[in-house]
Design a protein around this motif. Sequence first.
Motif, mmCIF file in Angstrom:
data_model
loop_
_atom_site.group_PDB
_atom_site.id
_atom_site.type_symbol
_atom_site.label_atom_id
_atom_site.label_comp_id
_atom_site.label_asym_id
_atom_site.label_seq_id
_atom_site.Cartn_x
_atom_site.Cartn_y
_atom_site.Cartn_z
ATOM 1 N N PRO A 1 61.441 2.266 -12.070
ATOM 2 C CA PRO A 1 60.531 1.428 -12.485
ATOM 3 C C PRO A 1 60.746 0.661 -14.013
ATOM 4 O O PRO A 1 60.480 -0.543 -14.165
ATOM 5 C CB PRO A 1 59.245 1.913 -12.353
ATOM 6 C CG PRO A 1 59.519 3.526 -12.466
ATOM 7 C CD PRO A 1 60.770 3.590 -12.018
ATOM 8 N N ALA B 1 60.340 -2.742 -4.336
ATOM 9 C CA ALA B 1 59.693 -3.079 -5.355
ATOM 10 C C ALA B 1 59.418 -2.279 -6.538
ATOM 11 O O ALA B 1 59.067 -0.765 -6.068
ATOM 12 C CB ALA B 1 58.326 -3.946 -5.177
ATOM 13 N N TRP C 1 56.080 3.432 -9.376
ATOM 14 C CA TRP C 1 54.734 4.074 -10.161
ATOM 15 C C TRP C 1 53.724 4.613 -9.065
ATOM 16 O O TRP C 1 53.088 5.564 -9.452
ATOM 17 C CB TRP C 1 53.981 2.605 -10.696
ATOM 18 C CG TRP C 1 54.696 2.065 -11.946
ATOM 19 C CD1 TRP C 1 55.467 0.887 -11.766
ATOM 20 C CD2 TRP C 1 55.022 2.722 -13.047
ATOM 21 N NE1 TRP C 1 56.091 0.678 -13.068
ATOM 22 C CE2 TRP C 1 55.930 1.542 -13.833
ATOM 23 C CE3 TRP C 1 54.601 3.760 -13.821
ATOM 24 C CZ2 TRP C 1 56.285 1.980 -15.243
ATOM 25 C CZ3 TRP C 1 55.199 4.076 -15.052
ATOM 26 C CH2 TRP C 1 55.916 3.119 -15.670
ATOM 27 N N LEU C 2 53.677 3.972 -7.910
ATOM 28 C CA LEU C 2 52.838 4.411 -6.923
ATOM 29 C C LEU C 2 53.391 6.084 -6.577
ATOM 30 O O LEU C 2 52.437 6.892 -6.321
ATOM 31 C CB LEU C 2 52.712 3.634 -5.711
ATOM 32 C CG LEU C 2 51.976 4.006 -4.625
ATOM 33 C CD1 LEU C 2 50.343 3.918 -5.069
ATOM 34 C CD2 LEU C 2 52.109 3.012 -3.256
ATOM 35 N N ALA D 1 57.228 -1.552 -8.303
ATOM 36 C CA ALA D 1 55.710 -0.954 -8.256
ATOM 37 C C ALA D 1 55.576 0.368 -7.405
ATOM 38 O O ALA D 1 54.753 1.068 -7.610
ATOM 39 C CB ALA D 1 54.794 -2.000 -7.771
#
Length: 606
Positions: free
Chosen positions: A433, A19, A24-25, A21
């Motif tokens: 992302p 994903a 970003w993590l 996301a």
Amino acid sequence: MTSPTPAPAVFAPAPAAPAPALGWLLAAPALFGTLISLLLPTVQTIWLSLQKGGVLRESTFVGPANYGAVLGDGEFWRALWFTVSLIVGPLLVAVVVAPLLALALDRAGTWPRRAGRVALSLAVVTFSPVGVAAAWMRGLMPDAPGLAGLVEGLREPETAPGTLRLIVALGTFGVVCALAVMAFLPALRAPSAPHGLTPSPPVAPPGAVPPGSMPPGAVRPGSVASGFGPRGGAPAPASGAWPEPRRAGGAAPGMLVVGALLAITMVAVGLQAFSMGLVLTRGGPERSTETLAGLSYDYAFRLAQFGPGAAVATVMGLILGVLGIVATVIAVASRLSITLAPRVRHASPRRGEGARGGSGAAGMAVGVAALVVVVAVAVVFARPWIDGVLASPDTEAGGLRAQVNTWVPAVAGAVVSVGVAYLAALGIGGLRPLGRRSEWLLLAFAPWLFVGTGPLGVADWQTMRSLGLLNTFLAIFPPFLVSVPALLVLTLLCKGLAERSGRDFVGGVLVPSLPMAGILAGAVALVNGQELFWPLLVAQDASLFPAPVAQLSQLGGFSVTAPDVGAATPLLVVAVALVAVVAAQLLYLDRLVITANGSRPRTPDA
């Protein structure tokens, strides 16, 4: 007789893409590290530049008065001009000598190119700014040999600037040429059709499945996503060898971009010149060889005037920030990408050509001759350092305690800063992302791409003082939590790997990029180990001195008759580093390919 029925094609399911996301993590630790160790010290430096006092007396707000005093003083402009003049020699080596040598080695074929990489690696692992400067200081001894005698010109203010420029150019020739050649060589491997011809499509082997007949989500056998061929092409030949990329016109965009980035890098690094000047002249005589970093150091830590020192550091940081943003925009806007060429085994050159489509025996002869000439020149210029190392006495500067103080913080700082940068590179370049626009996230880190400890030294010293950590072992660890140069390189590599591997993040991006993270960690460790500015600020106890500070202390004292030139480059460290660098050159770095204006990201826009 009935023909046998062909076996049905077996399709490998496409690996699930992580994903966005997660990207970003993975970037979050780098953002946090930038905030703590780069952004906040930058703000603190600017705030200190607006104040007066701060060390021996109470701080008072004076606004832009420090800038008026510094910029209105001729010393600042003289220091700026001299600092810029120090850059000219190394810059010419990086953008003139290095690309010519890289082109000659590339044309010469595989083995001369690899031999060049190995030979030039020695200049990288043995370079120590303080060691080189200490070696030249031996020229002041009565029996000074050869080139080292040039240092006599540092005695007079009329001849000192020109002499120091010459010594810096000679002393850095080998390492600058080596690093620049290693940057240009991957750009020369950019794929293109030879002589402007359109390449023929790969011939599918028997039993291959046409692209249009694959069910959705299937991975065609022979594609890179399935681990067998580049960019969805046919599987590798039975020998396992893919021909190496051709170098014709397709290398020009990458070479231009790499050249521009190298030129900007040389200017940025040169603007922070400190170590060699401090050892050789300490800014004299009559401040004729003062640099910007030296001027900031003098104001803040010799005269105890933090305001003017921080003002000089802020101006220097502003210039470096602009250069960092410009370099990042060039890299992203040109769609610069780094990837790995397939391994080549049992490759045979065509008739009349070198091992990589070069110009045969003539190309090999030119390449070998160019390498021999450059190496010979580098050895001659390094002769003062070589003589100094051979004549170095055994001192505490080269002892176990100094080496622990040098390499434990250097390696630990490199692992942390490059590790954090690698996570962010996987998130930005690998997981994408923001889709095709993901590389623009690098602009958040760009202002600190070239910033070293000098521009932020005043603020970081104040922080250490507030925490009560001055003169402790923890204080000599590098103050940066993220390596922005490593972040840029690793992001471009993860981007190039992601474009060719499709959805295979682990096998196509993570695994192939991991060796580069290790290589960059080693490079940052070598740079950290030769750092003089930061430990000089925070360590006043001789038992905490790293080797470069111990060498500087020797030169300012009377405890030894000759400096320990090799203290910062002990034989064990050089041997380990050389083995690691040579292995990295032959097994990994020689496979890197840099392209520009040609990437075709497969990730959709976010």
